[in-house]
Every structure is written in C-alpha cells, then in structure tokens.
Design an enzyme around this catalytic site. Structure first.
Site, PDB file in Angstrom:
ATOM      1  N   ASP A  81      43.264  44.954  30.887  1.00 56.09           N
ATOM      2  CA  ASP A  81      42.391  43.809  30.612  1.00 56.09           C
ATOM      3  C   ASP A  81      42.864  43.113  29.337  1.00 56.09           C
ATOM      4  OD1 ASP A  81      39.227  43.041  31.560  1.00 56.09           O
ATOM      5  OD2 ASP A  81      39.961  42.256  29.653  1.00 56.09           O
ATOM      6  N   ASN A 135      31.198  43.836  38.147  1.00 49.95           N
ATOM      7  CA  ASN A 135      30.243  42.757  37.935  1.00 49.95           C
ATOM      8  C   ASN A 135      30.217  41.903  39.198  1.00 49.95           C
ATOM      9  OD1 ASN A 135      29.689  43.495  35.248  1.00 49.95           O
ATOM     10  ND2 ASN A 135      31.521  42.433  34.526  1.00 49.95           N
ATOM     11  N   GLN A 152      30.099  38.343  36.079  1.00 52.45           N
ATOM     12  CA  GLN A 152      31.390  38.123  36.734  1.00 52.45           C
ATOM     13  C   GLN A 152      31.960  36.779  36.296  1.00 52.45           C
ATOM     14  OE1 GLN A 152      31.381  38.227  41.058  1.00 52.45           O
ATOM     15  NE2 GLN A 152      33.622  38.260  41.146  1.00 52.45           N
ATOM     16  N   VAL A 197      35.654  36.232  36.854  1.00 52.24           N
ATOM     17  CA  VAL A 197      36.803  35.988  37.743  1.00 52.24           C
ATOM     18  C   VAL A 197      36.351  36.353  39.154  1.00 52.24           C
ATOM     19  CG1 VAL A 197      39.189  36.565  38.284  1.00 52.24           C
ATOM     20  CG2 VAL A 197      38.442  36.513  35.882  1.00 52.24           C
ATOM     21  N   HIS A 214      37.181  43.037  41.444  1.00 50.13           N
ATOM     22  CA  HIS A 214      37.969  43.957  40.618  1.00 50.13           C
ATOM     23  C   HIS A 214      37.058  45.050  40.085  1.00 50.13           C
ATOM     24  CE1 HIS A 214      36.526  40.563  38.266  1.00 50.13           C
ATOM     25  NE2 HIS A 214      36.357  41.406  37.249  1.00 50.13           N
ATOM     26  N   HIS A 268      36.422  47.528  36.938  1.00 42.99           N
ATOM     27  CA  HIS A 268      36.763  47.808  35.541  1.00 42.99           C
ATOM     28  C   HIS A 268      36.828  49.320  35.396  1.00 42.99           C
ATOM     29  CE1 HIS A 268      35.767  43.750  33.793  1.00 42.99           C
ATOM     30  NE2 HIS A 268      35.050  43.683  34.884  1.00 42.99           N
TER      31      HIS A 268
HETATM   32  P1  5GP Z   1      34.508  40.001  35.049  1.00 45.23           P
HETATM   33  O1  5GP Z   1      33.835  39.356  33.869  1.00 45.23           O
HETATM   34  O2  5GP Z   1      34.805  38.982  36.142  1.00 45.23           O
HETATM   35  O3  5GP Z   1      33.832  41.228  35.568  1.00 45.23           O
HETATM   36  O4  5GP Z   1      35.893  40.530  34.519  1.00 45.23           O
HETATM   37  C1  5GP Z   1      36.991  39.696  34.329  1.00 45.23           C
HETATM   38  C2  5GP Z   1      37.879  40.411  33.360  1.00 45.23           C
HETATM   39  O5  5GP Z   1      39.153  39.805  33.423  1.00 45.23           O
HETATM   40  C3  5GP Z   1      37.410  40.319  31.907  1.00 45.23           C
HETATM   41  O6  5GP Z   1      37.227  41.617  31.378  1.00 45.23           O
HETATM   42  C4  5GP Z   1      38.528  39.546  31.219  1.00 45.23           C
HETATM   43  O7  5GP Z   1      38.788  40.014  29.915  1.00 45.23           O
HETATM   44  C5  5GP Z   1      39.703  39.768  32.147  1.00 45.23           C
HETATM   45  N1  5GP Z   1      40.669  38.681  32.146  1.00 45.23           N
HETATM   46  C6  5GP Z   1      40.393  37.354  32.205  1.00 45.23           C
HETATM   47  N2  5GP Z   1      41.527  36.645  32.220  1.00 45.23           N
HETATM   48  C7  5GP Z   1      42.548  37.539  32.179  1.00 45.23           C
HETATM   49  C8  5GP Z   1      43.970  37.399  32.178  1.00 45.23           C
HETATM   50  O8  5GP Z   1      44.523  36.311  32.213  1.00 45.23           O
HETATM   51  N3  5GP Z   1      44.698  38.548  32.116  1.00 45.23           N
HETATM   52  C9  5GP Z   1      44.107  39.792  32.093  1.00 45.23           C
HETATM   53  N4  5GP Z   1      44.925  40.840  32.044  1.00 45.23           N
HETATM   54  N5  5GP Z   1      42.767  39.951  32.085  1.00 45.23           N
HETATM   55  C10 5GP Z   1      41.999  38.838  32.137  1.00 45.23           C
END
Ligand code: 5GP
Length: 116
Positions: free
Chosen positions: A31, A87, A94, A96, A100, A102
C-alpha cells in the site's frame, strides 16, 4: 469504452507499484500509504467493483484471495498475526473501486478491539 481501474493499470504495469506476489488470479502490492508496518493489498486481476458486486461465478476468485493472503503473510513472516480487511462502498472507506483485501501486520492490534 470502459476506463481501467487504478489497480488494473498497476496490474498491467502501466503504473508502478511494489509487487510482492502474483499468480494467474491476483496480485499483491505494498500500500502506498501504509496503515501498519506491513500493509499489503491483495487484488484480483478481474476488476470486481467490491464485494457487493461479486457474483456467484466469482466464488473461486474470492476463495483464492483468502488463500493468497495466507501465502503472502507466510512469505512476509507475519503468518502468526495479521488482519484482513475489506472496505465495501464509499461510506465504509472504499476509495478504489476494484475489490482488494487489506493485509495488515506487525502492528500491536488491540486484543479485543476490532478496529484498532
Ligand atoms: P480502500 O480505501 O479503497 O479500501 O483502499 C485503497 C487503498 O489503496 C488505500 O489504502 C490507498 O493507500 C491505496 N492506494 C491508493 N492509490 C494507490 C497507488 O497508486 N498505489 C498503491 N500501491 N496503493 C494505492
């Protein structure tokens, strides 16, 4: 024309990421904003939006993500203690919209608290 998700672009090597593990179903990356010393995202190659959008035909993928999480945890030496989180939806955090897991580890989680 559909727009690729951020994670599909990472999976297709159009954007950089630290890839820790991959197989024919999923990819695991570090992440970019880690919430724990070990914070890995386990992402299916198929861009399922989130769990709410998963279909019965995705069952094998969902199971595979869990097994991959265990494998990644073993490879990183954290198999004895880690947490898996998903999420689902903007109001649940969420950001993205490509499913996925975590994987969080090497953090002292509260013994009874789910969220800290
Ligand atoms: P969410 O908030 O959708 O559950 O998790 C998305 C995760 O993707 C977040 O923890 C965020 O830090 C990670 N993330 C967002 N953009 C990027 C990226 O460009 N590269 C990587 N490696 N992680 C990302």
């Amino acid at each position: 024309m559909t727009t690729k998700t951020l994670f599909s672009r990472i999976i297709d090597r159009e954007l950089p990421a630290d890839i820790l593990y991959e197989d024919d179903v999923c990819v695991a990356i570090k992440d970019i904003h880690p919430q724990a010393p070990v914070h890995v995202l386990i992402i299916p190659r198929k861009p399922i939006v989130n769990l709410s959008h998963a279909e019965p035909g995705d069952q094998a993928i969902l199971g595979h993500l869990m097994l991959a999480a265990g494998e990644v945890a073993r490879q990183l030496g954290v198999a004895d203690a880690f947490r898996i989180m998903i999420n689902n939806g903007q109001n649940a955090g969420q950001t993205v919209f490509h499913l996925h897991l975590h994987l969080l580890a090497n953090k002292r989680f509260a013994e009874q608290g789910l969220f800290d």
